[in-house]
Design a protein around this motif. Structure first.
Motif, PDB file in Angstrom:
ATOM      1  N   SER A  26       0.583  -1.436  -0.097  1.00 33.20           N
ATOM      2  CA  SER A  26       0.056   0.211  -0.103  1.00 33.20           C
ATOM      3  C   SER A  26       1.002   1.300   0.005  1.00 33.20           C
ATOM      4  O   SER A  26       2.014   1.222   0.429  1.00 33.20           O
ATOM      5  CB  SER A  26      -0.907  -0.033   1.218  1.00 33.20           C
ATOM      6  OG  SER A  26      -0.371   0.155   2.254  1.00 33.20           O
ATOM      7  N   ASP A  27       0.198   2.549  -0.419  1.00 33.54           N
ATOM      8  CA  ASP A  27       1.058   3.756  -0.379  1.00 33.54           C
ATOM      9  C   ASP A  27       1.549   4.208   0.605  1.00 33.54           C
ATOM     10  O   ASP A  27       2.615   4.746   0.800  1.00 33.54           O
ATOM     11  CB  ASP A  27       0.266   4.794  -1.168  1.00 33.54           C
ATOM     12  CG  ASP A  27      -0.260   4.464  -2.605  1.00 33.54           C
ATOM     13  OD1 ASP A  27       0.452   3.741  -3.130  1.00 33.54           O
ATOM     14  OD2 ASP A  27      -1.239   4.944  -3.004  1.00 33.54           O
ATOM     15  N   ALA A  28       0.821   3.912   1.948  1.00 33.28           N
ATOM     16  CA  ALA A  28       1.169   4.336   3.217  1.00 33.28           C
ATOM     17  C   ALA A  28       2.446   3.837   3.521  1.00 33.28           C
ATOM     18  O   ALA A  28       3.432   4.353   4.189  1.00 33.28           O
ATOM     19  CB  ALA A  28       0.073   4.101   4.180  1.00 33.28           C
ATOM     20  N   ILE A  29       2.592   2.365   3.511  1.00 34.07           N
ATOM     21  CA  ILE A  29       3.686   1.821   3.826  1.00 34.07           C
ATOM     22  C   ILE A  29       4.860   1.876   2.829  1.00 34.07           C
ATOM     23  O   ILE A  29       6.168   2.283   2.943  1.00 34.07           O
ATOM     24  CB  ILE A  29       3.442   0.114   3.682  1.00 34.07           C
ATOM     25  CG1 ILE A  29       2.323  -0.159   4.865  1.00 34.07           C
ATOM     26  CG2 ILE A  29       4.597  -0.616   3.925  1.00 34.07           C
ATOM     27  CD1 ILE A  29       1.772  -1.330   4.936  1.00 34.07           C
ATOM     28  N   ARG A  30       4.653   2.103   1.618  1.00 33.23           N
ATOM     29  CA  ARG A  30       5.537   2.060   0.487  1.00 33.23           C
ATOM     30  C   ARG A  30       6.345   3.394   0.885  1.00 33.23           C
ATOM     31  O   ARG A  30       7.526   3.504   0.278  1.00 33.23           O
ATOM     32  CB  ARG A  30       5.040   2.179  -0.709  1.00 33.23           C
ATOM     33  CG  ARG A  30       6.214   1.955  -1.974  1.00 33.23           C
ATOM     34  CD  ARG A  30       5.562   2.093  -3.464  1.00 33.23           C
ATOM     35  NE  ARG A  30       4.257   1.453  -3.412  1.00 33.23           N
ATOM     36  CZ  ARG A  30       3.052   1.785  -4.191  1.00 33.23           C
ATOM     37  NH1 ARG A  30       3.266   3.152  -4.730  1.00 33.23           N
ATOM     38  NH2 ARG A  30       1.972   1.191  -4.029  1.00 33.23           N
TER      39      ARG A  30
END
Length: 126
Positions: A26-30
């Protein structure tokens, strides 16, 4: 010559693996994981990112166990919910023994279940 061909294949495979790994996460983790040259390095950084979050997960489970209060409904469901929360700690080598879990369940019950607690405490084989 042969080394150059193998290196080129490896570079292509590595680039594809990085694209797949980054597209799944996901974008938040990436956004919190720095860019790396190899897929192995990237996956190690992802793993280290989740090591810290497992400690936060343990912390939230323990808080949930200690702050859990009976809110009505079935007493059996309440006990099973607390038992399920405690069982999630076992894979992390933090399992609670059954006696301590029983006292946590008793502490979460309201005054109307006090006779239930007293009857349990009076049993000689507890």
């Amino acid at each position: 010559m042969e080394y150059d061909l193998k290196r080129k294949k490896w570079d292509i495979s590595n680039r594809k693996c990085l694209m797949v790994a980054k597209s799944i996460i996901s974008d938040a983790i990436r956004g919190s994981i720095p860019d790396c040259d190899t897929a192995i390095e990237y996956l190690k950084k992802v793993e280290s990112q989740f090591t810290g979050s497992s400690k936060a997960y343990v912390n939230s489970l323990i808080k949930k166990l200690f702050n859990e209060k009976y809110s009505g409904g079935g007493i059996r469901e309440h006990i099973l919910k607390m038992s399920n929360t405690a069982s999630k700690l076992k894979p992390m080598d933090l399992g609670l023994n059954d006696e301590f879990l029983i006292y946590l369940v008793f502490a979460s019950l309201p005054k109307e279940y006090e006779t239930f607690v007293v009857n349990y405490n009076m049993q000689p084989d507890k």
